[in-house]
Design a protein around this motif. Structure first.
Motif, PDB file in Angstrom:
ATOM      1  N   ILE A  63       0.821  -1.217   0.000  1.00 46.92           N
ATOM      2  CA  ILE A  63       0.000   0.000   0.000  1.00 46.92           C
ATOM      3  C   ILE A  63       0.848   1.257   0.000  1.00 46.92           C
ATOM      4  O   ILE A  63       0.591   2.205  -0.764  1.00 46.92           O
ATOM      5  CB  ILE A  63      -0.944  -0.009   1.215  1.00 46.92           C
ATOM      6  CG1 ILE A  63      -1.922  -1.175   1.120  1.00 46.92           C
ATOM      7  CG2 ILE A  63      -1.706   1.305   1.317  1.00 46.92           C
ATOM      8  CD1 ILE A  63      -2.750  -1.378   2.370  1.00 46.92           C
ATOM      9  N   PHE A  64       1.916   1.298   0.814  1.00 47.03           N
ATOM     10  CA  PHE A  64       2.632   2.550   1.041  1.00 47.03           C
ATOM     11  C   PHE A  64       3.980   2.641   0.330  1.00 47.03           C
ATOM     12  O   PHE A  64       4.529   3.737   0.222  1.00 47.03           O
ATOM     13  CB  PHE A  64       2.858   2.756   2.539  1.00 47.03           C
ATOM     14  CG  PHE A  64       1.581   2.887   3.326  1.00 47.03           C
ATOM     15  CD1 PHE A  64       0.851   4.068   3.298  1.00 47.03           C
ATOM     16  CD2 PHE A  64       1.094   1.826   4.073  1.00 47.03           C
ATOM     17  CE1 PHE A  64      -0.324   4.188   4.018  1.00 47.03           C
ATOM     18  CE2 PHE A  64      -0.081   1.935   4.797  1.00 47.03           C
ATOM     19  CZ  PHE A  64      -0.799   3.121   4.767  1.00 47.03           C
ATOM     20  N   PHE A  65       4.540   1.546  -0.152  1.00 44.42           N
ATOM     21  CA  PHE A  65       5.877   1.590  -0.742  1.00 44.42           C
ATOM     22  C   PHE A  65       5.868   1.182  -2.218  1.00 44.42           C
ATOM     23  O   PHE A  65       6.184   1.984  -3.090  1.00 44.42           O
ATOM     24  CB  PHE A  65       6.836   0.705   0.075  1.00 44.42           C
ATOM     25  CG  PHE A  65       7.009   1.179   1.494  1.00 44.42           C
ATOM     26  CD1 PHE A  65       7.897   2.199   1.795  1.00 44.42           C
ATOM     27  CD2 PHE A  65       6.277   0.615   2.530  1.00 44.42           C
ATOM     28  CE1 PHE A  65       8.060   2.649   3.102  1.00 44.42           C
ATOM     29  CE2 PHE A  65       6.429   1.049   3.833  1.00 44.42           C
ATOM     30  CZ  PHE A  65       7.317   2.074   4.119  1.00 44.42           C
ATOM     31  N   HIS A  66       5.499  -0.034  -2.508  1.00 50.12           N
ATOM     32  CA  HIS A  66       5.489  -0.490  -3.896  1.00 50.12           C
ATOM     33  C   HIS A  66       4.483  -1.627  -4.054  1.00 50.12           C
ATOM     34  O   HIS A  66       4.479  -2.562  -3.252  1.00 50.12           O
ATOM     35  CB  HIS A  66       6.879  -0.977  -4.314  1.00 50.12           C
ATOM     36  CG  HIS A  66       6.953  -1.402  -5.748  1.00 50.12           C
ATOM     37  ND1 HIS A  66       7.011  -0.490  -6.785  1.00 50.12           N
ATOM     38  CD2 HIS A  66       6.961  -2.641  -6.325  1.00 50.12           C
ATOM     39  CE1 HIS A  66       7.064  -1.155  -7.928  1.00 50.12           C
ATOM     40  NE2 HIS A  66       7.036  -2.457  -7.672  1.00 50.12           N
ATOM     41  N   PRO A  67       3.595  -1.532  -5.034  1.00 44.77           N
ATOM     42  CA  PRO A  67       3.425  -0.481  -6.059  1.00 44.77           C
ATOM     43  C   PRO A  67       2.634   0.732  -5.590  1.00 44.77           C
ATOM     44  O   PRO A  67       2.433   1.655  -6.366  1.00 44.77           O
ATOM     45  CB  PRO A  67       2.682  -1.224  -7.160  1.00 44.77           C
ATOM     46  CG  PRO A  67       1.911  -2.283  -6.463  1.00 44.77           C
ATOM     47  CD  PRO A  67       2.728  -2.694  -5.281  1.00 44.77           C
ATOM     48  N   LYS A  68       2.111   0.746  -4.370  1.00 40.53           N
ATOM     49  CA  LYS A  68       1.407   1.869  -3.749  1.00 40.53           C
ATOM     50  C   LYS A  68      -0.014   2.030  -4.296  1.00 40.53           C
ATOM     51  O   LYS A  68      -0.315   1.683  -5.431  1.00 40.53           O
ATOM     52  CB  LYS A  68       2.172   3.186  -3.919  1.00 40.53           C
ATOM     53  CG  LYS A  68       3.529   3.202  -3.259  1.00 40.53           C
ATOM     54  CD  LYS A  68       4.250   4.504  -3.520  1.00 40.53           C
ATOM     55  CE  LYS A  68       3.529   5.664  -2.878  1.00 40.53           C
ATOM     56  NZ  LYS A  68       4.268   6.920  -3.012  1.00 40.53           N
ATOM     57  N   LEU A  69      -0.860   2.562  -3.427  1.00 38.59           N
ATOM     58  CA  LEU A  69      -2.240   2.885  -3.808  1.00 38.59           C
ATOM     59  C   LEU A  69      -2.225   4.198  -4.582  1.00 38.59           C
ATOM     60  O   LEU A  69      -1.812   5.226  -4.057  1.00 38.59           O
ATOM     61  CB  LEU A  69      -3.124   2.993  -2.567  1.00 38.59           C
ATOM     62  CG  LEU A  69      -4.593   3.343  -2.809  1.00 38.59           C
ATOM     63  CD1 LEU A  69      -5.275   2.268  -3.641  1.00 38.59           C
ATOM     64  CD2 LEU A  69      -5.318   3.524  -1.484  1.00 38.59           C
ATOM     65  N   LYS A  70      -2.679   4.169  -5.832  1.00 40.58           N
ATOM     66  CA  LYS A  70      -2.575   5.321  -6.712  1.00 40.58           C
ATOM     67  C   LYS A  70      -3.950   5.847  -7.080  1.00 40.58           C
ATOM     68  O   LYS A  70      -4.953   5.144  -7.013  1.00 40.58           O
ATOM     69  CB  LYS A  70      -1.812   4.941  -7.988  1.00 40.58           C
ATOM     70  CG  LYS A  70      -0.402   4.420  -7.736  1.00 40.58           C
ATOM     71  CD  LYS A  70       0.260   3.986  -9.024  1.00 40.58           C
ATOM     72  CE  LYS A  70       1.649   3.426  -8.772  1.00 40.58           C
ATOM     73  NZ  LYS A  70       2.296   2.965 -10.020  1.00 40.58           N
ATOM     74  N   LEU A  71      -3.949   7.084  -7.499  1.00 39.41           N
ATOM     75  CA  LEU A  71      -5.151   7.702  -8.044  1.00 39.41           C
ATOM     76  C   LEU A  71      -5.261   7.365  -9.534  1.00 39.41           C
ATOM     77  O   LEU A  71      -4.303   6.877 -10.135  1.00 39.41           O
ATOM     78  CB  LEU A  71      -5.099   9.207  -7.825  1.00 39.41           C
ATOM     79  CG  LEU A  71      -5.264   9.633  -6.364  1.00 39.41           C
ATOM     80  CD1 LEU A  71      -4.827  11.066  -6.177  1.00 39.41           C
ATOM     81  CD2 LEU A  71      -6.701   9.464  -5.920  1.00 39.41           C
TER      82      LEU A  71
END
Length: 726
Positions: free
Chosen positions: A164-172
């Protein structure tokens, strides 16, 4: 959600009915509501609180949905504690399939007998397998491998944090197009795969209306005063009282600003006249024209007239501009706006060379670049025009930006509410901490899985994340309450009690919610399909972590006794003197039921302690060698009948012979007198059958004998006394 509460209430209902000396229907309903209401209330409260927390969002759709859904959860709770009890009473009296089907008396076979025959057998077959799984297999798996479960599931929770926070991360959203249907739909295939193969589609991307405008506003503040619950409400403008665009210093700065804007790398030169884009740029040309007539003065040969002269010249220039062929000057075009015969607003607008996109990152780069340049230019502006601001076609970007900023806030509010409800419900610090750890792992694994499925944060996803928090805490909270109120003295027995009491209920609730999500999968609308995926995922993860991970934590380091326990303060100022407890329960004595034990006295202290506990598991008699579940399974077995006969023999222990009663044996029709020392029969009777029967779990209507025992015989049994029982 409604099905989950129904399962909880029905489970407690059956436990109350199977309890020894369950009494009248009113008492069963009272006991069921007394135990089940708290559990249903706290789970409904956490879910509704998670939804209501979205009310802090500035997005109208999310705000309205949160209020509607949260109110629905509370209304569902009210229906659960009113309609469902009444429905179960009707079912128990008139629609109970088990009371219609009695295989011991073939002479009473009617249509309803054959209608209920197959459901009856299927029900008891499933019940037997379910009992084996939740009383033997599942507790063994949890207790035996508790360290492995904590390591594996804890590692998955940490992995969710990384995703969630590093990779791949939650994106818009990063796509240039807005997807409505599933990816295999023909419309979406054309939009994402085939569209660029057509020349007429490519030409649309270079048309002017696809470019983002550069709009700069003075005279009003960028404040939203509309009603957030009404999408049609635009609110009212908040004007800047210090704004004055007709001073010589303001005129000079505005002309320099328009020239600098045309030299930026994001400015797009457009063909045609631009008479209103930078209003005072063309107005200066009008002021510098030669004076040919007397009426032209002072609006000629005058570069920077005074404020009074400027107002007079504007009154003459604007009508002439509106009558110019090919020029449109209206409320939709840039320029100046009047309020009460004075200039109250100025809009400067040009086109940029950046195309409109649904991609959050592209639009954010454009907005950040232009807004930073404009902010820097305002630092040299005179005070009367220093409060300008930049805007463009940024409705989608504003939505995405609100989601990115407000979603963590709403989730934080929801988590705080959930933590408070867990602590208030259990009043135990360590159980609350373990429950929060379990809920956090559920959230991390759920959101991490959605990120790996290439989900991006949009309106639907933002609502789903908040709903996930409310749904992931329910099962954990059920187990936390049962563990806290379990009467067992060691952790392993407490875990077995939790699984036995709530395992089947939580599993059935999870299955129904999972099936509800599975039924959405064939949908072509992307919203339904995504919500179905979310339901199946969050329920599966929630059941796994609440049943296995949370109970494994409690099995290793769960609090025992009153360790870490808080108690609510009590007030005894106006408490009446305690009265002597009188048991007015009507006891049911049956030859083949688990309630066929003789009436016995119960101390006042024990009764008050049992009644003061919420959601306490129904415990068996400590002297009973056959626990309650085992008695229900062994009603037709010879071992249990031998035990029942031993309770009435003269050589049985004194603690198994609390008193004697006298009554009628309704099945055989003989009058039987029960005494402490022996069994006296006033007429020929039959011995209790010690051979197991095929359908020993159910008794016929003729077997039900209700003995109304007087209060004196229950409260103070006297040796040798004979109580007449009807």
């Amino acid at each position: 959600i409604g099905a989950d509460d129904v399962f909880v209430y029905c489970k407690v209902w059956h436990l109350s009915k199977s309890e020894r000396n369950n009494g009248t229907m009113e008492k069963i309903v009272h006991d069921t509501l007394h135990h089940a209401t708290l559990s249903m209330f706290v789970t409904s409260l956490t879910t509704s609180a998670a939804l209501f927390s979205n009310g802090a969002s500035s997005i109208t759709a999310i705000k309205c949905f949160s209020i509607f859904a949260g109110t629905t959860i509370l209304c569902n709770f009210l229906i659960m504690i009113t309609l469902i009890p009444a429905t179960l009473i009707i079912n128990d009296k008139w629609c109970n399939c088990e009371s219609w089907y009695n295989p011991e008396f073939s002479s009473n076979q009617k249509v309803r007998y054959f209608l209920c025959k197959i459901p009856y057998k299927v029900y008891h077959s499933i019940s037997d397998w379910s009992r084996i799984f939740f009383e033997k297999l599942l507790p063994f798996i949890i207790v035996k491998f508790r360290y492995i479960w904590i390591f594996v599931l804890g590692a998955l929770g940490i992995g969710g944090v990384v995703v969630i926070f590093f990779h791949p991360k939650l994106k818009l959203p990063s796509s240039d197009k807005f997807q409505v249907f599933s990816s295999n739909h023909l419309i979406e295939k054309y939009e994402f795969q085939i569209r660029n193969n057509f020349r007429f589609e490519k030409s649309k991307d270079i048309e002017e209306f696809t470019l983002l405008p550069l709009t700069f506003v003075w005279g009003t503040f960028a404040t939203d005063k509309g009603d957030y619950l009404d999408p049609a409400s635009r609110g009212s403008l908040k004007f800047d009282k210090t704004f004055n665009a007709i001073t010589p210093s303001a005129q000079t700065w505005l002309l320099q600003f328009c020239n600098k804007l045309k030299n930026t790398d994001f400015y797009q030169q457009t063909p045609g006249y631009q008479l209103t884009n930078c209003f005072f740029d063309k107005f200066r040309d009008y002021l510098q024209k030669p004076c040919l007539f007397v009426d032209d003065f002072p609006c000629c040969n005058n570069t920077y007239p005074k404020s009074e002269e400027m107002s007079y010249c504007l009154y003459k220039y604007i009508p002439m501009l509106m009558n110019t062929p090919g020029v449109q000057y209206s409320q939709m075009t840039p320029g100046i706006r009047y309020t009460d015969n004075s200039i109250s607003l100025l809009i400067v607008e040009y086109m940029s060379n950046v195309q409109f996109s649904f991609s959050y990152s592209k639009t954010k780069d454009f907005y950040t670049k232009v807004n930073s340049w404009f902010t820097q230019e305002l630092q040299s502006a005179p005070p009367e025009i220093k409060n300008g601001w930049f805007v463009s076609n940024l409705a989608v970007f504003d939505l995405q930006n609100s989601l990115s900023e407000e979603t963590p806030v709403t989730m934080g509010i929801s988590l705080c509410v959930v933590a408070a409800v867990i602590f208030i419900t259990t009043l135990n610090v360590f159980i609350s901490i373990f429950a929060l750890i379990s809920v956090a792992c559920i959230m991390f694994v759920t959101i991490g899985t959605l990120v790996l499925l290439n989900w991006e944060l949009n309106i639907l996803e933002a609502v789903i994340l908040t709903v996930a928090l409310g749904m992931s805490v329910d099962y954990t909270l059920h187990y936390a309450v049962v563990y806290r109120l379990s009467p067992d003295i060691d952790r392993e027995n407490k875990i077995v009690s939790c699984v036995h009491s709530m395992g089947s209920v939580i599993t059935m609730a999870a299955i129904t919610t999972f099936l509800a999500g599975a039924l959405m999968m064939p949908a072509t609308v992307l919203v339904y399909k995504k919500f179905g995926i979310f339901l199946m995922l969050v329920i599966s993860v929630s059941w796994t972590y609440s049943t296995i991970f949370f109970l494994s934590l409690l099995c290793i380091c769960g609090p025992m006794g009153n360790f870490g326990q808080f108690n609510l303060p009590t007030c005894e100022v106006c408490v009446a003197a305690p009265e002597e407890h009188q048991d007015k329960t009507q006891y049911t004595i049956s030859e083949l039921s688990s309630t066929s034990t003789y009436p016995h006295t119960t101390s006042t202290a024990t009764t008050s302690t049992s009644e003061s506990r919420e959601l306490e598991s129904i415990s068996d008699d400590p002297i009973d060698p056959f626990p309650l579940p085992q008695r229900r399974r062994s009603r037709s077995r010879g071992q249990y009948h031998e035990y029942m006969k031993a309770r009435t023999r003269s050589d049985s222990p004194e603690e198994l012979r609390p008193g004697r009663t006298e009554g009628y044996h309704s099945r055989r029709g003989s009058r039987v007198r029960f005494s402490i020392g022996s069994i006296e029969k006033t007429s020929p009777s039959h011995e209790i059958d010690t051979e197991p029967k095929r359908y020993g779990k159910r008794r016929s209507v003729a077997e039900d004998s209700v003995f109304e025992v007087s209060e004196e015989s229950l409260s103070s049994p006297v040796e040798g006394s004979k109580t007449e029982v009807h």
